[in-house]
Motif scaffolding. Structure first.
Motif, PDB file in Angstrom:
ATOM      1  N   LYS A 121      -9.345  13.675   2.966  1.00 36.81           N
ATOM      2  CA  LYS A 121      -9.908  15.313   3.496  1.00 36.81           C
ATOM      3  C   LYS A 121      -9.021  15.820   3.868  1.00 36.81           C
ATOM      4  CE  LYS A 121     -14.552  12.951   4.249  1.00 36.81           C
ATOM      5  NZ  LYS A 121     -15.285  12.808   4.919  1.00 36.81           N
ATOM      6  N   LYS A 122      -8.309  17.053   3.625  1.00 35.00           N
ATOM      7  CA  LYS A 122      -7.420  17.550   4.050  1.00 35.00           C
ATOM      8  C   LYS A 122      -7.304  19.251   4.132  1.00 35.00           C
ATOM      9  CE  LYS A 122      -5.250  17.321   0.121  1.00 35.00           C
ATOM     10  NZ  LYS A 122      -4.400  17.008  -0.651  1.00 35.00           N
ATOM     11  N   MET A 123      -6.545  19.710   5.301  1.00 31.02           N
ATOM     12  CA  MET A 123      -6.676  20.624   5.467  1.00 31.02           C
ATOM     13  C   MET A 123      -6.439  21.591   4.054  1.00 31.02           C
ATOM     14  SD  MET A 123      -3.662  22.815   8.123  1.00 31.02           S
ATOM     15  CE  MET A 123      -3.781  24.137   7.917  1.00 31.02           C
ATOM     16  N   THR A 150       0.895  -1.051   0.677  1.00 38.55           N
ATOM     17  CA  THR A 150      -0.039   0.162   0.156  1.00 38.55           C
ATOM     18  C   THR A 150       0.591   0.865   0.248  1.00 38.55           C
ATOM     19  OG1 THR A 150      -1.675  -1.005   1.919  1.00 38.55           O
ATOM     20  CG2 THR A 150      -1.760   1.101   0.976  1.00 38.55           C
ATOM     21  N   LYS A 151       0.801   2.485  -1.098  1.00 38.79           N
ATOM     22  CA  LYS A 151       1.121   3.342  -1.213  1.00 38.79           C
ATOM     23  C   LYS A 151       0.084   4.762   0.127  1.00 38.79           C
ATOM     24  CE  LYS A 151       4.830   1.898  -3.079  1.00 38.79           C
ATOM     25  NZ  LYS A 151       6.171   2.595  -2.490  1.00 38.79           N
ATOM     26  N   GLN A 152       0.794   5.988   0.643  1.00 44.47           N
ATOM     27  CA  GLN A 152       0.138   6.665   0.680  1.00 44.47           C
ATOM     28  C   GLN A 152       0.007   7.632  -0.045  1.00 44.47           C
ATOM     29  OE1 GLN A 152      -1.940   5.453   4.138  1.00 44.47           O
ATOM     30  NE2 GLN A 152      -2.656   7.542   4.415  1.00 44.47           N
ATOM     31  N   TRP A 153      -0.771   8.609   0.964  1.00 40.99           N
ATOM     32  CA  TRP A 153      -0.237  10.725   0.412  1.00 40.99           C
ATOM     33  C   TRP A 153      -0.075  10.654  -1.193  1.00 40.99           C
ATOM     34  CZ3 TRP A 153      -2.609  11.799   4.459  1.00 40.99           C
ATOM     35  CH2 TRP A 153      -1.976  11.741   5.683  1.00 40.99           C
ATOM     36  N   ILE A 154      -0.473   9.630  -2.107  1.00 42.53           N
ATOM     37  CA  ILE A 154      -0.291  10.119  -3.188  1.00 42.53           C
ATOM     38  C   ILE A 154      -0.744  10.816  -4.763  1.00 42.53           C
ATOM     39  CG2 ILE A 154       0.009   9.008  -5.351  1.00 42.53           C
ATOM     40  CD1 ILE A 154       1.658   7.590  -3.037  1.00 42.53           C
ATOM     41  N   ARG A 198      -7.559  30.838   2.090  1.00 42.93           N
ATOM     42  CA  ARG A 198      -7.142  29.531   1.868  1.00 42.93           C
ATOM     43  C   ARG A 198      -5.704  29.510   1.603  1.00 42.93           C
ATOM     44  NH1 ARG A 198      -5.806  28.846  -3.609  1.00 42.93           N
ATOM     45  NH2 ARG A 198      -7.418  31.152  -3.972  1.00 42.93           N
ATOM     46  N   LEU A 199      -5.378  30.128   0.819  1.00 46.23           N
ATOM     47  CA  LEU A 199      -3.110  29.812   0.720  1.00 46.23           C
ATOM     48  C   LEU A 199      -2.765  29.846   2.508  1.00 46.23           C
ATOM     49  CD1 LEU A 199      -2.829  33.554  -1.374  1.00 46.23           C
ATOM     50  CD2 LEU A 199      -2.861  31.375  -2.037  1.00 46.23           C
ATOM     51  N   PHE A 200      -2.975  30.107   2.680  1.00 48.72           N
ATOM     52  CA  PHE A 200      -2.425  29.938   4.535  1.00 48.72           C
ATOM     53  C   PHE A 200      -2.888  28.655   4.677  1.00 48.72           C
ATOM     54  CE2 PHE A 200      -3.433  29.129   8.888  1.00 48.72           C
ATOM     55  CZ  PHE A 200      -2.612  29.459   9.783  1.00 48.72           C
ATOM     56  N   ARG A 201      -3.988  27.728   4.276  1.00 47.54           N
ATOM     57  CA  ARG A 201      -4.035  26.536   4.453  1.00 47.54           C
ATOM     58  C   ARG A 201      -2.653  25.726   3.774  1.00 47.54           C
ATOM     59  NH1 ARG A 201      -8.612  25.281   2.619  1.00 47.54           N
ATOM     60  NH2 ARG A 201      -9.875  27.058   2.439  1.00 47.54           N
ATOM     61  N   ASP A 202      -3.406  26.145   2.437  1.00 47.48           N
ATOM     62  CA  ASP A 202      -2.151  25.608   1.596  1.00 47.48           C
ATOM     63  C   ASP A 202      -1.363  25.522   1.168  1.00 47.48           C
ATOM     64  OD1 ASP A 202      -4.795  25.093   0.135  1.00 47.48           O
ATOM     65  OD2 ASP A 202      -4.403  26.674  -1.137  1.00 47.48           O
ATOM     66  N   THR A 262      -5.454  13.402  -3.706  1.00 48.05           N
ATOM     67  CA  THR A 262      -4.594  12.742  -2.334  1.00 48.05           C
ATOM     68  C   THR A 262      -5.118  11.193  -1.773  1.00 48.05           C
ATOM     69  OG1 THR A 262      -3.633  14.887  -2.247  1.00 48.05           O
ATOM     70  CG2 THR A 262      -2.655  12.377  -0.983  1.00 48.05           C
ATOM     71  N   THR A 263      -4.499   9.650  -2.477  1.00 49.39           N
ATOM     72  CA  THR A 263      -5.109   8.862  -1.768  1.00 49.39           C
ATOM     73  C   THR A 263      -4.462   7.676  -1.609  1.00 49.39           C
ATOM     74  OG1 THR A 263      -5.277   7.264  -3.969  1.00 49.39           O
ATOM     75  CG2 THR A 263      -7.457   9.003  -3.647  1.00 49.39           C
TER      76      THR A 263
END
Length: 382
Positions: A203-205, A157-161, A354-358, A212-213
């Motif tokens: 479900k990201k910040m 399993t690969k993560q954070w792709i 949004r830029l802060f979260r990105d 990303t999956t």
């Protein structure tokens, strides 16, 4: 506007490419970003537009459909994209990273077969390195590829792709022997491979449109001809590619910071308190000046590293310095941009939130900034 980037580009062609990128970013990407980021929708049309415009293939040879541009030009294109839509800039950087693995390590027949499709914009790539228990520690990868005749059978399993379930091909790093450092190998895996499936999108910040999956391999069979280079070279391939990838993330982070600075300057010139624009107060001018210095410093570090790469000189330490400098700058500048806009900056009515979260995740992926400090320190003491 005072925050317009004053770029020093090597050729007239590069000037035209940056102008084209700026027009696409302003007219095509920026109008979509808020709505699609709220929906966490994969921006397939944006990638098709960038591909058809020749902006997904810039640092590669013309014989394979590339733009034959210096890396310093490519990175400034990525920065311009990031000022409008950071998620798409990240996807662009990841795609270039996957193509660079093939370009730098595959044999002539493989390059001729795969690169034209990778560089045409018809294919979008994903980079399958991290795992649930192996992020910065690449030697901890557990996904196995076992040779069975003319195929490899892959389980793990690969993560954070990034580009997750939306890519057309995957650059996979899997263990072909138990040797911690010499047992990794790299493969090209088409998206329709049987035995490959995907987890739900994280479900990201921030960077919601950078889907990303997990990528899950359950006895997936990959032709032996899809092995990139020789068995056991995967560690070297992964780490060398990450040097270039870190510069891509540095450019993304610089674009995020540049956008936040531009919004803050505009707001400071318009918002009035005590009968005059808040930008007229020295305290605000000093804050904006520090933000501008952070952005310029970030851009200078990634350009220096890119120019070393273009000259064929070692640039690993400089890539880590650029990634560290630019991503820390993005976090500081976006934080200060929220402060400039005060209550408005804390709402989703203005883009600095949004830029802060990105910005935050840029300090984490492609090697955390703590890992970058280790790389830099070890190189200095070598």
């Amino acid at each position: 506007m005072a925050t317009t980037v004053d770029r020093l580009l090597p050729t007239d062609e590069a000037e035209a490419l940056l102008q084209l990128t700026r027009e696409i970013a302003t007219k095509e990407l920026a109008p979509q970003v808020d709505e699609l980021e709220e929906q966490a929708a994969f921006p397939v049309d944006a990638y098709r537009l960038l591909g058809s415009s020749g902006l997904l293939s810039l640092p590669f040879a013309e014989e394979f459909g590339g733009g034959a541009q210096p890396y310093e030009v490519y990175l400034q294109v990525v920065e311009e994209i990031a000022t409008a839509w950071p998620s798409v800039a990240v996807g662009t950087s990841v795609h270039s990273l996957t193509a660079s693995v093939v370009d730098g390590n595959a044999n002539d027949e493989q390059r001729a077969h795969w690169l034209p499709q990778m560089l045409s914009g018809d294919w979008l790539g994903a980079y399958c390195l991290s795992e649930p228990q192996a992020g910065s520690d690449v030697s901890g990868i557990r996904t196995k590829a076992v040779r069975d005749g003319d195929e490899y059978v892959v389980t793990g399993t690969k993560q954070w792709i990034s580009n997750g379930s939306c890519a057309d091909y995957y650059i996979l790093f899997a263990r072909t022997s138990e040797d911690a450092k010499g047992g990794l190998s790299a493969f090209v895996v088409p998206a329709d491979t049987e035995g490959m499936s995907f987890g739900p999108p994280e479900k990201k910040m921030g960077l919601a449109c950078d889907v990303t999956t997990q990528v899950i391999f359950e006895g997936a069979r990959i032709p032996a001809t899809h092995l990139i280079g020789a068995e056991g070279r995967g560690m070297r391939v992964a780490l060398s590619a990450l040097d270039a990838g870190r510069l891509g993330i540095a450019a993304v982070a610089t674009g995020i910071a540049q956008a936040a600075l531009a919004h803050a300057v505009e707001y400071a010139g318009e918002r009035e308190q005590f009968g005059k624009p808040i930008g007229a107060f020295q305290g605000m001018q000093f804050l904006l000046a520090d933000m501008a210095a952070e952005v310029e410093r970030a851009r200078a570090t990634y350009l220096h590293a890119a120019r070393l790469k273009d000259a064929g000189r070692p640039f690993s330490r400089q890539a880590s310095i650029a990634k560290l400098t630019a991503t820390d700058a993005a976090m500081r500048v976006t934080t200060d941009a929220v402060q400039v806009l005060a209550g408005n900056g804390y709402t989703r009515e203005y883009p600095v939130e949004r830029l802060f979260r990105d910005a935050k995740v840029t300090q984490i992926f492609e090697g955390t900034n703590q890992i970058q400090r280790m790389v830099i320190g070890r190189d200095l003491l070598r």
